[in-house]
Design an enzyme around this catalytic site. Structure first.
Site, short mmCIF file in Angstrom:
data_model
loop_
_atom_site.label_atom_id
_atom_site.label_comp_id
_atom_site.label_asym_id
_atom_site.label_seq_id
_atom_site.Cartn_x
_atom_site.Cartn_y
_atom_site.Cartn_z
N ARG A 161 -63.31 47.69 12.96
CA ARG A 161 -63.46 46.45 13.75
C ARG A 161 -64.68 45.64 13.30
O ARG A 161 -65.33 44.98 14.11
CB ARG A 161 -63.57 46.75 15.25
N SER A 235 -58.24 45.69 23.65
CA SER A 235 -59.35 46.62 23.91
C SER A 235 -60.64 45.84 24.09
O SER A 235 -61.02 45.07 23.21
CB SER A 235 -59.54 47.57 22.72
N GLU A 330 -66.01 45.13 22.03
CA GLU A 330 -65.28 44.70 20.83
C GLU A 330 -65.05 43.19 20.86
O GLU A 330 -65.07 42.52 19.84
CB GLU A 330 -63.93 45.44 20.75
#
Ligand code: FAD
Ligand code: EPU
Length: 334
Positions: A161, A235, A330
Site C-alpha cells: 500500500r 480498508s 490506509e
C-alpha cells in the site's frame, strides 16, 4: 470550465459533504495545463474515483478530476502484451476489458473501485496480487516544471500500500497514463484461501481468468459494503507488521491470532484486532464499523469526515491499549 463552491459528496465514496473552492474536470494534458493556470498559489487535490479519501473539511483550493481515457495495446508478442491505459479510466472496467481480450494478470484485482491513475499511488492489492506484479511504467505531469516524467517499476518504489507518490514525491505529480505487462497464456493465481473455497462453491476446478474474476467479485460482494449503498473507502487501516516478541506475547492470550510472513516480521490482520477489541458492527448515530468487515468504517447517512476520523482515532488507541499494536490509516485524510 472551473466551477466554484462545488459540493464533493458525489465525488467521494464515503459520501461526505464538503465544498471545494474551485473544481474542474480534465480529459487531456492541454485541458490540465489550462486549468492549472487558474491555480495561482492555491492548494491542489487530484481526484480519481474518490474511493481512498476521507474529506474532513472544506477544500480551500483547486480540485481537479482526472478523466483521461484510453485503452491501447502498445506492444504484442505471441505470449505477452503491453497495454496502456488513460489514468481516468475506471479500474474495474479496465480489468473487465483485459479479461474480455484474454489478457491475464489483473483478474484478482476485480471490483476494486477507483481509477487506473490512482492504482500505482498505493500499489493496490487484493487476493494475492498487487499492481506491481503487472506494472510496466507510467507517465506523469510534473507540476513544478510542466514536464512529463516517466517512471518504471523500480522508480515507483512500490511497497505494501505504498509508492514513491505517497512519500518522497508526494503532491508533485499528476499521473496521466499507466502501462501494464499482461500475458496471453495466463497462469491462474488462486493461492488466497478464500478464492479456492469460492471456486468450489461455484463448482469450478480449473478456472479461466473470467471465472477467477467472478469468484473474486462474489467474495468481495459478500463482505465489503457497496459504496453506492453505504459510504466507505474500503480498508480504513493497513494490516500491521509486528516482531516475533510482540506476536508471542499476544499469542499467550490469543493463540489463534491470524498471522502471515512479512518482510520485517509477521503481518497481522487489522480486521481481526479491531473485531477482538469489540468494535465490529458498532454504530454511532449514522456512522460506525461495518458489521461484516471490521476494517471498513462506514457512513450510513450524513455523517462528517471528522466523525469518521475521530472514530478511527478511538480504534487506534483501543487496539494499542489491548494488543500493543499501532494501526496506521490506509485512507488519505484531507
Ligand atoms: P482517489 O480516492 O480519488 O485518490 C486517492 C489518492 O490518489 C489521493 O491522494 C489522490 O490525490 C491521488 N490520486 C488519484 N488519482 C491521481 C492521479 N491521476 N495522479 C496523482 N494522484 C492521484 N484498495 C486496494 O488496494 N485493495 C482493495 O481490495 C480495495 N478495496 C476497496 C473496496 C472498497 C469498497 C473501496 C471503497 C475501496 C477499496 N480500495 C482498495 C481502495 C481504493 O479503491 C483504491 O485505493 C483506489 O486505487 C483508489 O482510486 P481512486 O481513483 O478512487 O483514488
Ligand atoms: N478478519 C476478522 N474480522 C474482520 C475482518 C477480517 O477476523 O472483521 C480476519 C479474517 O478472518 C482473516 C483475516 O482477518 O483471517 C484477513 O481478512 P480478509 O481476507 O478479509 O482480508 P483483510 O486483511 O481484511 C485485505 C486488504 C483488502 C483486500 C483483501 C483481500 C488491507 C488493509 N486490506 O483485507 O484491501 O481486498 O485483503 O486481499 O490490506 C483495501 O485496501 O481497501 C482493501 C479492501
Amino acid at each position: 470550465m472551473i466551477q466554484t463552491n462545488k459540493n464533493l459528496k458525489e465525488y467521494n465514496t464515503f459520501g461526505i459533504s464538503v465544498k471545494a473552492e474551485m473544481f474542474a474536470v480534465f480529459s487531456s494534458i492541454e485541458e490540465l495545463k489550462q486549468i492549472l493556470s487558474f491555480r495561482n498559489d492555491k492548494k491542489l487535490l487530484v481526484l480519481g474515483g474518490g474511493s481512498n479519501l476521507l474529506l474532513t473539511q472544506d477544500f480551500d483550493g483547486l480540485v481537479i478530476k482526472n478523466e483521461i481515457k484510453r485503452f491501447e495495446v502498445i506492444e504484442e508478442t505471441v505470449s505477452k502484451v503491453i497495454v496502456e491505459s488513460g489514468a481516468g479510466e475506471n479500474w474495474h472496467e479496465f480489468v473487465l476489458n483485459c479479461i474480455d481480450k484474454g489478457f491475464g494478470g489483473v483478474e484478482n484485482l476485480s471490483l476494486i473501485p477507483g481509477s487506473v491513475g490512482a492504482s500505482p499511488m498505493q500499489n493496490i492489492g487484493a487476493y494475492g496480487v498487487e499492481i506491481k506484479d503487472v506494472f510496466e511504467s507510467l507517465s506523469a505531469y510534473h507540476i513544478a516544471s510542466g514536464e512529463i516524467h516517466y517512471f518504471d517499476k523500480t522508480k515507483c518504489e512500490f511497497g505494501y500500500r505504498e509508492s514513491i507518490f505517497k512519500n518522497k514525491v508526494k503532491g508533485e505529480y499528476i499521473i496521466l497514463t499507466v502501462t501494464f505487462r499482461l500475458t496471453k497464456n495466463p497462469t491462474i493465481n488462486s493461492s488466497y484461501g478464500a478464492i479456492n473455497e469460492q471456486l468450489k462453491v461455484m463448482g469450478i476446478q480449473v478456472p479461466t481468468i473470467k471465472e477467477l474474476s467472478a469468484a473474486v467479485i462474489a467474495i468481495r460482494q459478500s463482505k465489503l459494503p457497496d459504496p453506492k449503498i453505504i459510504g466507505n473507502a474500503g480498508s480504513f487501516f493497513k494490516n500491521p507488521t509486528v516482531d516475533n516478541v510482540l506476536l508471542e506475547k499476544i499469542q499467550e492470550n490469543y493463540p489463534d491470532i491470524p498471522n502471515y510472513p512479512a518482510e520485517n516480521g509477521r503481518k497481522l490482520a487489522a480486521g481481526w484486532l479491531i473485531e477482538k477489541a469489540g468494535w465490529k458492527g458498532r454504530t454511532f448515530d449514522n456512522y460506525g464499523v461495518h458489521k461484516l468487515q471490521a476494517l471498513v468504517l462506514v457512513n450510513y447517512g450524513n455523517c462528517t469526515g471528522q466523525e469518521i476520523f475521530d472514530l478511527s482515532s478511538q480504534i487506534i488507541q483501543d487496539v494499542f491499549e489491548k494488543f500493543g499494536v499501532l494501526l496506521e490509516r490506509e485512507v488519505n485524510i484531507l
